[in-house]
Design an enzyme around this catalytic site. Structure first.
Site, mmCIF file in Angstrom:
data_model
loop_
_atom_site.group_PDB
_atom_site.id
_atom_site.type_symbol
_atom_site.label_atom_id
_atom_site.label_comp_id
_atom_site.label_asym_id
_atom_site.label_seq_id
_atom_site.Cartn_x
_atom_site.Cartn_y
_atom_site.Cartn_z
ATOM 1 N N LYS A 117 0.858 -1.186 0.000
ATOM 2 C CA LYS A 117 0.000 0.000 0.000
ATOM 3 C C LYS A 117 0.888 1.229 0.000
ATOM 4 O O LYS A 117 2.038 1.158 0.454
ATOM 5 C CB LYS A 117 -0.889 0.005 1.250
ATOM 6 C CG LYS A 117 -2.113 0.880 1.132
ATOM 7 C CD LYS A 117 -3.237 0.208 0.373
ATOM 8 C CE LYS A 117 -4.378 1.144 0.070
ATOM 9 N NZ LYS A 117 -5.520 0.460 -0.564
ATOM 10 N N ASP B 21 -6.843 4.455 -4.837
ATOM 11 C CA ASP B 21 -7.551 4.301 -3.554
ATOM 12 C C ASP B 21 -8.189 5.665 -3.293
ATOM 13 O O ASP B 21 -8.379 6.444 -4.240
ATOM 14 C CB ASP B 21 -6.576 3.884 -2.430
ATOM 15 C CG ASP B 21 -7.291 3.449 -1.144
ATOM 16 O OD1 ASP B 21 -7.786 2.319 -1.104
ATOM 17 O OD2 ASP B 21 -7.372 4.249 -0.194
ATOM 18 N N GLY C 84 -17.634 7.751 -3.702
ATOM 19 C CA GLY C 84 -16.385 7.739 -4.446
ATOM 20 C C GLY C 84 -16.359 6.567 -5.394
ATOM 21 O O GLY C 84 -17.408 6.051 -5.804
ATOM 22 N N ASN C 85 -15.133 6.111 -5.709
ATOM 23 C CA ASN C 85 -14.950 5.009 -6.673
ATOM 24 C C ASN C 85 -15.779 3.792 -6.298
ATOM 25 O O ASN C 85 -16.421 3.174 -7.139
ATOM 26 C CB ASN C 85 -13.476 4.572 -6.692
ATOM 27 C CG ASN C 85 -12.575 5.645 -7.271
ATOM 28 O OD1 ASN C 85 -12.898 6.254 -8.277
ATOM 29 N ND2 ASN C 85 -11.451 5.897 -6.613
ATOM 30 N N ALA D 221 -18.321 3.498 -3.903
ATOM 31 C CA ALA D 221 -19.754 3.707 -3.674
ATOM 32 C C ALA D 221 -20.548 3.812 -4.981
ATOM 33 O O ALA D 221 -21.616 3.226 -5.105
ATOM 34 C CB ALA D 221 -19.962 4.954 -2.819
ATOM 35 N N TRP D 222 -20.015 4.516 -5.986
ATOM 36 C CA TRP D 222 -20.848 4.699 -7.186
ATOM 37 C C TRP D 222 -21.064 3.392 -7.928
ATOM 38 O O TRP D 222 -22.158 3.119 -8.447
ATOM 39 C CB TRP D 222 -20.362 5.830 -8.104
ATOM 40 C CG TRP D 222 -19.217 5.527 -9.041
ATOM 41 C CD1 TRP D 222 -17.911 5.812 -8.829
ATOM 42 C CD2 TRP D 222 -19.294 4.923 -10.346
ATOM 43 N NE1 TRP D 222 -17.164 5.404 -9.904
ATOM 44 C CE2 TRP D 222 -17.974 4.867 -10.852
ATOM 45 C CE3 TRP D 222 -20.323 4.422 -11.133
ATOM 46 C CZ2 TRP D 222 -17.664 4.328 -12.099
ATOM 47 C CZ3 TRP D 222 -20.015 3.885 -12.382
ATOM 48 C CH2 TRP D 222 -18.699 3.843 -12.854
HETATM 49 P P1 NDP Z 1 -12.796 7.872 -3.043
HETATM 50 O O1 NDP Z 1 -11.830 8.918 -2.671
HETATM 51 O O2 NDP Z 1 -13.162 7.710 -4.471
HETATM 52 O O3 NDP Z 1 -14.155 8.056 -2.226
HETATM 53 C C1 NDP Z 1 -14.194 8.092 -0.838
HETATM 54 C C2 NDP Z 1 -15.573 8.616 -0.443
HETATM 55 O O4 NDP Z 1 -15.652 8.626 0.971
HETATM 56 C C3 NDP Z 1 -15.823 10.040 -0.888
HETATM 57 O O5 NDP Z 1 -17.206 10.211 -1.095
HETATM 58 C C4 NDP Z 1 -15.330 10.842 0.309
HETATM 59 O O6 NDP Z 1 -15.932 12.115 0.369
HETATM 60 C C5 NDP Z 1 -15.761 9.960 1.445
HETATM 61 N N1 NDP Z 1 -14.858 10.095 2.600
HETATM 62 C C6 NDP Z 1 -13.504 10.108 2.601
HETATM 63 N N2 NDP Z 1 -13.027 10.273 3.847
HETATM 64 C C7 NDP Z 1 -14.131 10.343 4.625
HETATM 65 C C8 NDP Z 1 -14.305 10.520 6.015
HETATM 66 N N3 NDP Z 1 -13.269 10.644 6.846
HETATM 67 N N4 NDP Z 1 -15.583 10.530 6.487
HETATM 68 C C9 NDP Z 1 -16.642 10.389 5.658
HETATM 69 N N5 NDP Z 1 -16.525 10.247 4.330
HETATM 70 C C10 NDP Z 1 -15.289 10.219 3.828
HETATM 71 O O7 NDP Z 1 -12.239 6.491 -2.439
HETATM 72 P P2 NDP Z 1 -12.596 5.007 -2.842
HETATM 73 O O8 NDP Z 1 -14.028 4.897 -3.176
HETATM 74 O O9 NDP Z 1 -11.587 4.534 -3.802
HETATM 75 O O10 NDP Z 1 -12.298 4.234 -1.484
HETATM 76 C C11 NDP Z 1 -13.271 4.111 -0.444
HETATM 77 C C12 NDP Z 1 -12.887 2.967 0.473
HETATM 78 O O11 NDP Z 1 -12.829 1.744 -0.284
HETATM 79 C C13 NDP Z 1 -11.513 3.082 1.155
HETATM 80 O O12 NDP Z 1 -11.579 2.435 2.399
HETATM 81 C C14 NDP Z 1 -10.603 2.289 0.219
HETATM 82 O O13 NDP Z 1 -9.438 1.835 0.857
HETATM 83 C C15 NDP Z 1 -11.534 1.144 -0.152
HETATM 84 N N6 NDP Z 1 -11.209 0.427 -1.372
HETATM 85 C C16 NDP Z 1 -11.088 1.073 -2.579
HETATM 86 C C17 NDP Z 1 -10.826 0.358 -3.729
HETATM 87 C C18 NDP Z 1 -10.812 0.991 -5.070
HETATM 88 O O14 NDP Z 1 -10.779 0.244 -6.064
HETATM 89 N N7 NDP Z 1 -10.856 2.293 -5.200
HETATM 90 C C19 NDP Z 1 -10.571 -1.090 -3.673
HETATM 91 C C20 NDP Z 1 -10.803 -1.687 -2.386
HETATM 92 C C21 NDP Z 1 -11.075 -0.932 -1.287
HETATM 93 P P3 NDP Z 1 -15.128 13.369 -0.236
HETATM 94 O O15 NDP Z 1 -14.758 13.011 -1.644
HETATM 95 O O16 NDP Z 1 -16.113 14.475 -0.132
HETATM 96 O O17 NDP Z 1 -13.919 13.513 0.651
#
Ligand code: NDP
Length: 445
Positions: A124, A164, A237-238, A240-241
């Site tokens: 990581k 990430d 984010g990545n 959730a959508w």
């Molecule tokens: P993104 O940056 O695309 O999205 C993260 C989302 O969470 C955004 O909506 C962000 O809001 C919100 N967020 C971030 N920090 C906080 C916080 N402290 N409190 C509340 N909301 C928060 O990230 P990803 O979707 O890529 O990643 C999300 C999770 O999934 C992480 O734990 C990551 O490690 C995990 N993950 C991701 C993978 C991937 O392929 N991307 C693969 C496997 C796991 P805002 O943008 O407004 O800050």
């Protein structure tokens, strides 16, 4: 294995690394029976060796903003374990990034990658850089400066980073451009690449899609499907959508998504045009949650709260670590939730997980639920090596099969005598045994 002694020693060695110690404890608690069953693991010091990363690189990342001001951030790469394949794991850009968070993520990644059945080790990386509100040019200069150090450590057979939090297709592109310039090589050194320069179809949505495929399997163990279920998702984010899109496609109704400042409740369901609207805002680095409530009548923005207070059937925390605590878990259970699937890494605190286990609802950890992201990264690496591209259907089918297999592995190792499936134990044991056996085979290195 003396769990408490191991944890006390680790706490002394790594004081204050809260997230790292939390992740290690969870895995070690799960594998106590395995350690009795395989005495060679103790004899070969597997625990002592697996809890420490192979190496950690930290470096300075200087960059200049659009006003000519110089900034310095810290960059990290944690290469955790490469017993079953090259180090593999995302890069996170967020102001909260520190060594403890990257070590917890790297440690989890070892077992997640093992679960996918693909040959990938765990790693990581990231930086405390905050991309929020930065221009494209600033993000590009930061990514280039970050790669000016990182390129020495990575390679398609050595260490293959991905995205990430805060790192999506755009950032991967800027980092890849600099890697290519420094090495003269166009190789599969990063995943999540653009489609016309080595990326894989489905990769952007793979984590969310995979999470929903896994959850579908969980629901099936109770004779249920997503049809007509109310689903609450955190983040947008990545991960959730992709999850929101797939839940909707399968007939579920997503009634909330969230951001760091609050959540939006839309009882009519978040689908179609509404998802597209949010993607446009996301692509231009804008706030999503508050504007959504203004744009769509019937939706409400709830400031400063988390969405776990809503009544729902399925909850999918998809934002960040420790975002769902004991009180949130109690509220969810009291409101009738019967399935919680972690889209993010370690979003539920240990106390919250205990509540779910005690209530005997379906609960599965991130390392199983969100493994579809890295699995599809593995498929991107395969396509890069083969120098060909698979169709959308081919990648989706492979992803779906991998998620079904991960679910079966969790059931195999996690099913209790009373029939309840402990997915935490199942995922940890299934992921651990393969890596531990590989470490035994390869000697003490
Ligand atoms: P993104 O940056 O695309 O999205 C993260 C989302 O969470 C955004 O909506 C962000 O809001 C919100 N967020 C971030 N920090 C906080 C916080 N402290 N409190 C509340 N909301 C928060 O990230 P990803 O979707 O890529 O990643 C999300 C999770 O999934 C992480 O734990 C990551 O490690 C995990 N993950 C991701 C993978 C991937 O392929 N991307 C693969 C496997 C796991 P805002 O943008 O407004 O800050």
């Amino acid at each position: 294995m003396n769990l408490e002694k191991i944890m006390t020693d680790l706490e002394k060695k790594h004081p204050g690394e809260v997230e790292y110690l939390q992740a290690v404890r969870e895995v070690l608690e799960s594998i106590q029976d395995v350690m009795k069953e395989y005495p060679q693991f103790e004899a070969k010091g597997i625990i002592e060796r697996i809890v420490e990363p192979d190496r950690v690189l930290t470096f300075k990342v200087p960059w200049v903003d659009d006003n000519g001001k110089v900034h310095v951030n810290i960059g990290y790469r944690v290469q955790y374990n490469n017993a079953i394949g090259p180090y593999k794991g995302g890069i996170r850009f967020h102001p909260s990034v520190n060594l403890s968070i990257l070590k917890f993520l790297g440690f989890e990644q070892i077992f997640k990658n093992s679960l996918t059945s693909l040959p990938m080790g765990g790693g990581k990386g990231g930086s405390d850089f905050d991309p929020k509100g930065r221009s494209d040019a600033e993000i590009m200069r930061f990514c280039q400066s970050f790669m000016l150090e990182l390129w020495r450590l990575i390679g398609p057979e050595t260490d293959v980073p991905a995205g990430d939090i805060g790192v999506g297709g755009k950032e991967i592109g800027y980092m890849y451009g600099m890697y290519k310039k420094l090495t003269l090589e166009h190789v599969g050194v990063l995943t999540g690449k653009g489609l016309n320069w080595g990326g894989s179809l489905i990769r952007p949505e793979a984590t969310g899609f995979g999470a929903v495929y896994f959850t579908q399997e969980m629901l099936a163990t109770r004779g249920e499907t997503f049809k007509g279920k109310k689903v609450v998702v955190s983040g947008f984010g990545n991960v959730a959508w992709g999850a929101v899109s797939k839940v909707t496609e399968l007939g579920g109704k997503v009634i909330a998504i969230s951001g760091p400042d609050g959540y939006v409740h839309d009882p009519d369901g978040i689908s179609g045009e509404k998802i597209k609207y949010m993607q446009v805002l996301r692509a231009s680095n804008q706030d999503i949650v508050k504007p959504y409530a203004t744009e769509f009548p019937g939706a409400t923005f709830v400031a400063g709260k988390r969405p776990w207070e809503l009544k729902c059937d399925v909850a999918m925390p998809c934002a960040t670590q420790n975002e769902l605590n004991k009180a949130d878990a109690e509220a969810l259970v009291a409101n009738g939730v019967f399935c919680v699937a972690e889209g993010a890494n370690m979003p539920c605190t240990p106390e919250a997980i205990e509540i779910f286990h005690r209530a005997k609802i379906l609960f599965a950890p991130g390392k199983a639920v969100n493994a579809g992201g890295v699995a599809t990264s593995g498929l991107e690496m395969s396509q890069n090596s083969l120098k060909l591209n698979w169709s959308r259907e081919e990648v989706d089918e492979k992803l779906h099969t991998i998620m079904r297999n991960i679910h079966s592995a969790c059931v195999k190792y996690g099913k209790r005598e009373d029939g309840y499936i402990d997915y935490v134990k199942g995922a940890n044991v299934a992921g651990f045994i393969k890596v531990a056996n590989a470490m035994v085979d390869q000697g003490v290195v």
